[in-house]
Structure formats: structure tokens, C-alpha cells
Design a protein around this motif. Sequence first.
Motif, PDB file in Angstrom:
ATOM      1  N   ALA A  57       0.811  -1.216   0.000  1.00  0.00           N
ATOM      2  CA  ALA A  57       0.000   0.000   0.000  1.00  0.00           C
ATOM      3  C   ALA A  57       0.845   1.267   0.000  1.00  0.00           C
ATOM      4  CB  ALA A  57      -0.941   0.008   1.211  1.00  0.00           C
ATOM      5  N   LEU A  58       2.058   1.207   0.524  1.00  0.00           N
ATOM      6  CA  LEU A  58       2.915   2.389   0.613  1.00  0.00           C
ATOM      7  C   LEU A  58       4.118   2.246  -0.325  1.00  0.00           C
ATOM      8  CD1 LEU A  58       2.973   2.992   4.480  1.00  0.00           C
ATOM      9  CD2 LEU A  58       1.501   4.048   2.757  1.00  0.00           C
ATOM     10  N   PRO A  59       4.636   3.363  -0.823  1.00  0.00           N
ATOM     11  CA  PRO A  59       5.795   3.327  -1.733  1.00  0.00           C
ATOM     12  C   PRO A  59       7.113   3.174  -0.972  1.00  0.00           C
ATOM     13  CG  PRO A  59       5.056   5.590  -1.461  1.00  0.00           C
ATOM     14  CD  PRO A  59       4.087   4.745  -0.682  1.00  0.00           C
ATOM     15  N   TYR A  60       7.356   1.993  -0.455  1.00  0.00           N
ATOM     16  CA  TYR A  60       8.597   1.758   0.284  1.00  0.00           C
ATOM     17  C   TYR A  60       9.800   1.898  -0.648  1.00  0.00           C
ATOM     18  CZ  TYR A  60       5.470  -0.159   3.839  1.00  0.00           C
ATOM     19  OH  TYR A  60       4.478  -0.320   4.771  1.00  0.00           O
ATOM     20  N   HIS A  61      10.928   2.235  -0.070  1.00  0.00           N
ATOM     21  CA  HIS A  61      12.139   2.433  -0.866  1.00  0.00           C
ATOM     22  C   HIS A  61      12.722   1.127  -1.373  1.00  0.00           C
ATOM     23  CE1 HIS A  61      12.924   6.589   1.223  1.00  0.00           C
ATOM     24  NE2 HIS A  61      11.899   6.594   0.392  1.00  0.00           N
ATOM     25  N   SER A  62      12.450   0.032  -0.674  1.00  0.00           N
ATOM     26  CA  SER A  62      12.999  -1.262  -1.083  1.00  0.00           C
ATOM     27  C   SER A  62      11.906  -2.321  -0.999  1.00  0.00           C
ATOM     28  CB  SER A  62      14.186  -1.653  -0.185  1.00  0.00           C
ATOM     29  OG  SER A  62      13.778  -1.774   1.172  1.00  0.00           O
ATOM     30  N   TRP A  63      12.067  -3.376  -1.775  1.00  0.00           N
ATOM     31  CA  TRP A  63      11.134  -4.500  -1.767  1.00  0.00           C
ATOM     32  C   TRP A  63      11.855  -5.719  -2.341  1.00  0.00           C
ATOM     33  CZ3 TRP A  63       6.764  -4.567   0.827  1.00  0.00           C
ATOM     34  CH2 TRP A  63       5.904  -5.650   0.650  1.00  0.00           C
ATOM     35  N   PRO A  64      11.681  -6.880  -1.781  1.00  0.00           N
ATOM     36  CA  PRO A  64      10.768  -7.254  -0.698  1.00  0.00           C
ATOM     37  C   PRO A  64      11.319  -6.887   0.673  1.00  0.00           C
ATOM     38  CG  PRO A  64      12.002  -9.164  -1.403  1.00  0.00           C
ATOM     39  CD  PRO A  64      12.380  -8.057  -2.342  1.00  0.00           C
ATOM     40  N   PRO A  65      10.512  -7.070   1.713  1.00  0.00           N
ATOM     41  CA  PRO A  65      10.987  -6.747   3.060  1.00  0.00           C
ATOM     42  C   PRO A  65      12.188  -7.606   3.449  1.00  0.00           C
ATOM     43  CG  PRO A  65       8.599  -7.006   3.040  1.00  0.00           C
ATOM     44  CD  PRO A  65       9.105  -7.498   1.719  1.00  0.00           C
ATOM     45  N   ARG A  66      13.058  -7.033   4.209  1.00  0.00           N
ATOM     46  CA  ARG A  66      14.211  -7.770   4.741  1.00  0.00           C
ATOM     47  C   ARG A  66      13.770  -8.601   5.940  1.00  0.00           C
ATOM     48  NH1 ARG A  66      19.142  -4.799   7.918  1.00  0.00           N
ATOM     49  NH2 ARG A  66      20.384  -6.670   8.435  1.00  0.00           N
ATOM     50  N   LEU A  67      14.278  -9.813   6.029  1.00  0.00           N
ATOM     51  CA  LEU A  67      13.947 -10.697   7.136  1.00  0.00           C
ATOM     52  C   LEU A  67      15.122 -10.762   8.098  1.00  0.00           C
ATOM     53  CD1 LEU A  67      12.059 -12.788   8.482  1.00  0.00           C
ATOM     54  CD2 LEU A  67      13.141 -14.533   7.039  1.00  0.00           C
ATOM     55  N   ILE A  68      14.841 -10.554   9.374  1.00  0.00           N
ATOM     56  CA  ILE A  68      15.871 -10.582  10.411  1.00  0.00           C
ATOM     57  C   ILE A  68      15.471 -11.613  11.466  1.00  0.00           C
ATOM     58  CG2 ILE A  68      17.044  -9.264  12.215  1.00  0.00           C
ATOM     59  CD1 ILE A  68      16.464  -6.740  10.571  1.00  0.00           C
ATOM     60  N   ILE A  69      16.390 -12.482  11.833  1.00  0.00           N
ATOM     61  CA  ILE A  69      16.177 -13.427  12.922  1.00  0.00           C
ATOM     62  C   ILE A  69      17.139 -13.060  14.044  1.00  0.00           C
ATOM     63  CG2 ILE A  69      16.116 -15.842  13.630  1.00  0.00           C
ATOM     64  CD1 ILE A  69      14.110 -15.152  11.436  1.00  0.00           C
ATOM     65  N   THR A  70      16.602 -12.700  15.192  1.00  0.00           N
ATOM     66  CA  THR A  70      17.443 -12.325  16.335  1.00  0.00           C
ATOM     67  C   THR A  70      17.701 -13.552  17.191  1.00  0.00           C
ATOM     68  OG1 THR A  70      15.532 -11.760  17.702  1.00  0.00           O
ATOM     69  CG2 THR A  70      16.461 -10.012  16.333  1.00  0.00           C
ATOM     70  N   PRO A  71      18.869 -13.648  17.816  1.00  0.00           N
ATOM     71  CA  PRO A  71      19.215 -14.845  18.594  1.00  0.00           C
ATOM     72  C   PRO A  71      18.539 -14.922  19.956  1.00  0.00           C
ATOM     73  CG  PRO A  71      21.004 -13.263  18.665  1.00  0.00           C
ATOM     74  CD  PRO A  71      19.992 -12.704  17.711  1.00  0.00           C
ATOM     75  N   THR A  72      17.758 -13.928  20.340  1.00  0.00           N
ATOM     76  CA  THR A  72      17.159 -13.913  21.664  1.00  0.00           C
ATOM     77  C   THR A  72      16.141 -15.039  21.841  1.00  0.00           C
ATOM     78  OG1 THR A  72      15.825 -12.613  23.209  1.00  0.00           O
ATOM     79  CG2 THR A  72      15.396 -12.288  20.876  1.00  0.00           C
ATOM     80  N   ASN A  73      16.013 -15.494  23.076  1.00  0.00           N
ATOM     81  CA  ASN A  73      15.023 -16.509  23.408  1.00  0.00           C
ATOM     82  C   ASN A  73      13.661 -15.902  23.713  1.00  0.00           C
ATOM     83  OD1 ASN A  73      14.401 -19.289  23.796  1.00  0.00           O
ATOM     84  ND2 ASN A  73      14.371 -18.943  26.010  1.00  0.00           N
TER      85      ASN A  73
END
Length: 608
Positions: A57-73
Motif C-alpha cells: 500500500a505504501l511506496p517503500y524504498h525497497s522490496w521485498p521486506p528484509r527478514l531478520i532473525i534475532t538470537p534472543t530466546n
Amino acid sequence: MNRAMRCACAILGGWLLLALPCSYLSAAAPSSVAALHASAETVLHRLLAMPAALHPALPYHSWPPRLIITPTNKLQAFSEAPGCDPRITLSAGLLERVVGDSQARMAFVLGHELSHILLGHTRCSGAGVGGLQGLAFVQAQEYAADQAGLQLTLAAGYNYQRAFSLFRRLQAVAGNAPIEALAAHHPSISERAARLQRIGSQQALWESMGAFQDGVAMLASRQYALAAEAFTTVTRAFPKAYEAWSDLGYAYLMRYGDKLRAADLAQLRLGEVATGGYYREAGSLAAQLRGVNVADWNHAAAALQYAQALAPKSAVILGDLGLAYAMAPEDAMTARAPALLRQAEAAAGTGEDRARDAINLAVALERLGQPAAARAAVGAAEQACAQGACPGLRAPLLYQRWLLARKPQAQLDALTRYLSVESHSSGWWQLAYAAYPGLCRELHQTPQPAAAFPQPLAYRRVEAVTVSGRQVAIGENLRQAAQALGPATVVAAGPATPLERMLYPALGVDLVGGESVAAIVLYGPHAPALELQPAALTAKGGLKLAVGGSQNPILPLLGPDPDEVTLGGTDGGGGYAVLGGTGVAAQIGPDGHLRQLMVMALPDDGAE
């Protein structure tokens, strides 16, 4: 901010709002982040390939979204767009303790967060903006992301019940309460689960299932056995999906009709019906399976009756149930057809749908021995189809005109026109031609041989190929299909495509696709043969194609200017000529023989 609130903010996400003790959160250590990231990335790419995910819906600067996995439990999942670059963050703790080994639950989590982005809930922000203000969504947005995320999950082919089990896992691990500070704005887990269960009885959700869309495609291509399998999958997941029940009944009804021989049509006194009223088996039927199959009809009637109970005013369901009774294996059942078809005709309004119901009403009335009422129904169909608005109904309408005309010359005129537009392989065409010579002699006219009437070339779309006793279907999971066939050599399908090609030279088959099978390529001496089935209901006799065979059988299907598609062949061969709307393409060698055959997914007619 006190210690309790710091812990709350630490696990706050745009989706998971869980209040857990800090001591509990610090217990588990993360596993391999790289492995978790690879697994989540695979599911995310599958979701992003769905049509609903193509236009944020919005004109984001980049696509596709970046996926981040954090090591936290900690249990963490949120979406954001710092610097207008969208990203989705999941924690290793969430993936290990809640998602587990279920790709369906993974898809639901990712689908929810992706939906926040697609729906424009995740606003562009300055780098570093986050916390409660940046990550919290209001209740209406959470509900919208729940529904859109589940629709994406289903569209990508993941199981509804397994995806929905995410809520049970969340409650088991985290309890039910949202963050206290946001309780007025954010629904609890149980509230969201209950709302999605209510939505589960709505059309928008079950229609998003990949199986529903596959079933519609199978109906359109007249692959009735595969359509029935697809709609059975939908009805198991959504027992109140009346459209799926209706289409399941229609698929079985067409299976029943497909097996009727000309002798059966004559015995049932069944005129040519108008088919195609549905909410928008690969291979041949063995001769011993032809005939009146009461079991198929019973399956059809039961599914359509259940659909009517769920949606009693649906014109499509009324029309299909009326058609089922018009085609019933026993005359006594046909008496139920007129009332249903009249209701369907009234509810359908004008145009082709109304004409279809009127034609089938005429079929039922003629079978019941009410020719005057049947003529009136034909007149109503003609009125609905004024100015040639119903080209697909021309054959059944002419058939009824022939049966119901009062004068022999009018009968012959309608019959001659009918014989010129219907497929010769149709059981109704065979009955009509059997009556044609006698009518000609009655009028002192010379009958024409069957070959004098044009033969429309129409074959069903091929959706599957039998390889070593196992049916491989277009659209099924590529990895599962490849695993069933055994070890393969994997190469890139082409220089500018992410598709893979699984090579099986000993079987004479390659599978091409990404997540699903997009094409099946047949080549070499071990390649299985294909058989194109006539499109007409009750039609008999197919066209067999084999690698190494002559091009002559397919030349009438190519037309003067055949379509071509290009895909890297196993031997670097050229393009393929597409055989009409069959989904089959052929590569013809300089010697006039078929070098390769390919079964593939094609656009619908008019979009090629």
C-alpha cells in the motif's frame, strides 16, 4: 520505566504482545540463527509470490521486506520500516518454542507481519524509531493483519488447521493476556483466535485457499477428478464453505455426465444440458468405467444439497442442484428439477446464467414429457441470449430446438445447425446424427455424411502426467514430486529465471518449477505418452501423443500462427509450439517428429 515495563517492551512486537516474567524469558539459548533464517526465508518467498503480496500500500524504498532473525530466546515478532525500508523481525525463541517444525505456523506468523506492511500499517519512520510508538498496532489493524495473513498462508497452500494451531501454541507458552499498557487497544490471543474462527465461515477466507483456486482451474479445464480432490480439501478445512461444497458437487456431477454413453443418454431421454455453472481426471476413462455411475451422482447430489442448506438462495447452487436432478439416473428424481431451476432462473437475473438455467429447465421438462412447457423454457433462454450473448450455449440450445420443433423442416434446420457446431465425439452428437438420415428422407432430402459436418477441435487441458505409476500434477509441491520419483540431477531452468529443473533421463522426464511444478518436460525413448481428451461432455476417444511420433496428429491444433514459449531444453533445443488450450506444447524436429512434449501451466483463454 520500571523493570516490569522494560521486560514488556523487550517482547513487544507489532504482532506478539505477551507479558511474561523476565526470568522465564532468559532461560533458553537460541539455536542456529542461520538455519532458522533459511527456513523462514523459504516460507517468506512463497508468501511473497502470491498475487496479494505483489503491491504494498505504501511506496517503500525497497522490496521485498528484509527478514531478520534475532538470537534472543524472547518471543518476538514485529514489522517496521526504518528509513522506509520494510523489515520483518522474528526471534529464535518464537521460532523454536512456538512455531516449531510447522511451516504452516511459520507462514501464519510471517503472513501476519507481511500483511501489516502490505496494508500500510507499517509507516515509514526515521532510522532507529521503535518501541511502543513504532511497533504497536491498534486492534482493528491486528484483526486486519490476522485475516490477510491467514489468507496469504492459505493462498500459498499451507494447511489451515496447522496454521491456526499457532494460537494454541502461543497460549500454551505465553498465556492469554496482552501487555497491560496496551490492553485497551490490543486484542488478546483468545479474542483473535475466536474472531478468525468466525471469519472461517466467510467466503473470503476459503476462497483464498490454493486448493480452491486449483479446483476452479480444474473445473475450467474440465479435469473433474482433480477438481473434486481440490474441493474436498477445502471442505475438510472449511465445512461451512458453501461455494466449495457447490463446486465439489458440480465436479462429481460432471464426472457422472462424462461417463454417460450415447446409449445411456437415449435410455435416460436426456437432452444436451448446458454446463459451466460453478463458482469461478487427468488421463482417459477406461471403457469399462463408462455408463451410468450412480455413486458419482449420489456424491454430487449430497454435496449440492449440503451447499443449499448453507446458502439456500444461491442462484449457482440452485441451478447446479436442479441440473443434477435433471440428469438423475432415475426418472422419478427428475421431477424435483423444474422447481429448483425456475428458482435459479429467477435469481440469476439476465444473460448467460439465466439462459443456462432455462435450457436445463427445458431438458428436465422434455424428459418429464412436458413439451409445451419445455418450449417456453427454450424461448426464455433465447430471450436471455438475445444478440448472440451466449456463444457457449449455442449447441445445447440448438439441440433443444431440434427436439421440440413441431414441423419436420424446422427440426431438420435446427438439427443440421447443431451437427455443425458440436463435437463429433459428444454422445449427444452421435444421437443427433443417428436421427438425421431419417429426417432427411422424410423431407426427401439427401443426408450428408458425418465428415461433411465441421469437427470442432477442442481438447481438455492436461494437468498431470503418469510417470512410473505415479501421477505428477502441475502445481503440486516440486520437492514432494521429485522425492517420489527418486534422486534427480538439479540444474537451473534458464539463465534469467530462479526456477530449477529436476532431470530424470532414465524416465524421460524433467520437472521444472520453484516451490511447485510449473512444467513437465517429456523427452527421449523412455518418455511416457500423453493422451488428450475431448473437451465435450460424454465425448469418447482421445488423441495420443508420444515423443518420437509424427507431428501430423497435432498440426490441426497448431493453427496458422501457433503460440510459442521458450524454455531451455535438455539438449538446448528451441521453442515449443502450444497446442491450443491444452496446456501441452510440442518441440518438432526437422524430420517432422516430436522431439519433446511439455505440459505446463498456461494463462486462461484470452490472456495468452
